[in-house]
Write a protein that holds these residues in place. Structure first.
Motif, short mmCIF file in Angstrom:
data_model
loop_
_atom_site.label_atom_id
_atom_site.label_comp_id
_atom_site.label_asym_id
_atom_site.label_seq_id
_atom_site.Cartn_x
_atom_site.Cartn_y
_atom_site.Cartn_z
N ILE A 4 1.06 -1.21 0.21
CA ILE A 4 -0.03 -0.04 -0.03
C ILE A 4 0.98 1.26 0.05
CG2 ILE A 4 -1.79 1.14 1.35
CD1 ILE A 4 -2.68 -1.48 2.48
N GLU A 5 0.73 2.21 -1.16
CA GLU A 5 1.50 3.42 -1.04
C GLU A 5 0.88 4.26 0.13
OE1 GLU A 5 2.04 6.95 -4.24
OE2 GLU A 5 2.95 4.95 -5.02
N VAL A 6 1.96 5.11 0.76
CA VAL A 6 1.60 6.08 1.61
C VAL A 6 2.49 7.22 1.43
CG1 VAL A 6 1.67 6.45 4.15
CG2 VAL A 6 1.33 4.20 3.35
N GLU A 7 1.71 8.45 1.25
CA GLU A 7 2.28 9.72 1.10
C GLU A 7 3.05 10.21 2.39
OE1 GLU A 7 2.99 11.42 -1.68
OE2 GLU A 7 2.07 9.82 -2.91
N LEU A 8 4.23 10.40 2.38
CA LEU A 8 5.00 10.98 3.61
C LEU A 8 5.47 12.42 3.14
CD1 LEU A 8 6.83 7.78 5.04
CD2 LEU A 8 4.57 8.77 5.86
N PRO A 9 5.56 13.17 4.11
CA PRO A 9 6.25 14.48 3.67
C PRO A 9 7.49 14.40 2.92
CG PRO A 9 5.65 14.42 5.98
CD PRO A 9 5.53 13.14 5.44
N ALA A 10 8.22 13.46 3.02
CA ALA A 10 9.63 13.13 2.33
C ALA A 10 9.26 12.59 0.83
CB ALA A 10 10.59 12.58 3.06
N GLY A 11 8.26 12.23 0.66
CA GLY A 11 7.96 11.45 -0.65
C GLY A 11 7.22 10.10 -0.36
N PRO A 12 6.66 9.54 -1.41
CA PRO A 12 5.79 8.12 -1.15
C PRO A 12 6.70 7.04 -0.70
CG PRO A 12 6.30 8.83 -3.39
CD PRO A 12 6.72 9.68 -2.80
N THR A 13 5.98 6.11 0.13
CA THR A 13 6.58 5.01 0.56
C THR A 13 5.62 3.90 0.30
OG1 THR A 13 8.12 3.96 2.18
CG2 THR A 13 6.17 5.20 3.01
N THR A 14 5.87 2.59 0.58
CA THR A 14 5.02 1.63 0.75
C THR A 14 5.19 0.79 1.87
OG1 THR A 14 6.43 0.06 -0.54
CG2 THR A 14 4.97 1.48 -1.86
N VAL A 15 4.14 0.28 2.47
CA VAL A 15 4.09 -0.53 3.62
C VAL A 15 3.18 -1.70 3.22
CG1 VAL A 15 3.70 1.07 5.08
CG2 VAL A 15 1.71 0.40 4.35
N SER A 16 3.82 -2.76 3.70
CA SER A 16 3.28 -4.22 3.55
C SER A 16 1.90 -4.62 4.41
CB SER A 16 4.25 -5.60 3.59
OG SER A 16 4.70 -5.64 4.88
N ALA A 17 1.04 -5.23 3.76
CA ALA A 17 -0.40 -5.52 4.56
C ALA A 17 -0.91 -6.93 4.05
CB ALA A 17 -1.34 -4.37 4.26
N ASP A 18 -1.76 -7.34 4.60
CA ASP A 18 -2.36 -8.62 4.34
C ASP A 18 -3.96 -8.52 4.57
OD1 ASP A 18 -0.45 -11.06 4.34
OD2 ASP A 18 0.39 -9.67 6.07
#
Length: 216
Positions: A4-18
């Motif tokens: 899942i893509e997450v918009e952080l202040p420093a830019g987008p990142t992804t986190v894993s999920a089930d």
């Protein structure tokens, strides 16, 4: 597993999920505590128990876990993650009601996200960390009265994060729509002195309490 893509202040990142697709029209999104990721046995058994009752479930990691760090990052990162995972859950099952649930830190971050505008049908806290152990003079509760959706606090009576209990009960009384489900003798991880049970057993023991509240 999904990303899942997450918009952080420093830019987008992804986190894993089930993600697990259920049948009863309710999704419960489950966050981990500060010291463990989404695959901790407590969370696995809790989510599996809900899935067996027909709930859709989504367990996810916060960015600091994905980055291999032990300590949580800024609250803003966790709040951004909560917004992203709830949006993902709604996209997977658009007609479902979405509840945000979290163990300790994960639940507190959910409450901050909802107080800041995240839309959910309700909140479930599995051991809300009102304050650090032994530091009741620094409660983490200023945002709770702003939350209008139903809130369920599942709390052990011996949890050092909510002692003295009178202070905790006063905080709950400031909430608009909140209830407490007490686990007699329970600690912060719902261990009970004199009872030998695993983390998985502790997690599964809370399923009925949460299911009954969410479906009421």
């Amino acid at each position: 597993m999904v990303a899942i893509e997450v918009e952080l202040p420093a830019g987008p990142t992804t986190v894993s999920a089930d993600w697990h697709q259920g049948t009863n029209g309710i999704t419960v999104v489950v966050a981990h505590g500060a010291g463990a990721g989404k695959d901790h046995p407590f969370l696995l058994s809790f989510a599996d128990g809900l899935a067996e009752l027909g709930f859709s479930t989504l367990r996810f990691n916060f960015p600091y876990v994905e980055q291999g760090r032990r300590m949580p990052g800024p609250a803003a990162h966790a709040i951004a993650t909560w917004n992203a995972v709830v949006a993902f859950a709604r996209a997977q099952h658009p007609d479902a009601a979405v509840w945000a649930a979290g163990k300790s830190y994960g639940g507190r971050m959910a409450s901050m996200a909802v107080a800041g505008g995240l839309a959910t049908e309700g909140l479930v806290y599995l051991g809300y960390p009102l304050h650090a152990p032994g530091k009741p003079e620094k409660p983490r509760a200023e945002h709770l009265p702003a939350i209008a959706v139903p809130q369920l606090f599942v709390e052990g009576t011996n949890d050092p994060f909510i002692q003295p209990l009178s202070q905790f009960e006063e905080v709950v009384a400031t909430c608009q729509n909140a209830e407490v489900a007490w686990i007699e003798g329970g600690g912060h991880t719902f261990e009970v002195k004199g009872q030998k049970r695993s983390a998985a057993e502790a997690g599964s023991s809370l399923v009925t309490i949460v299911s009954d509240f969410v479906t009421r």
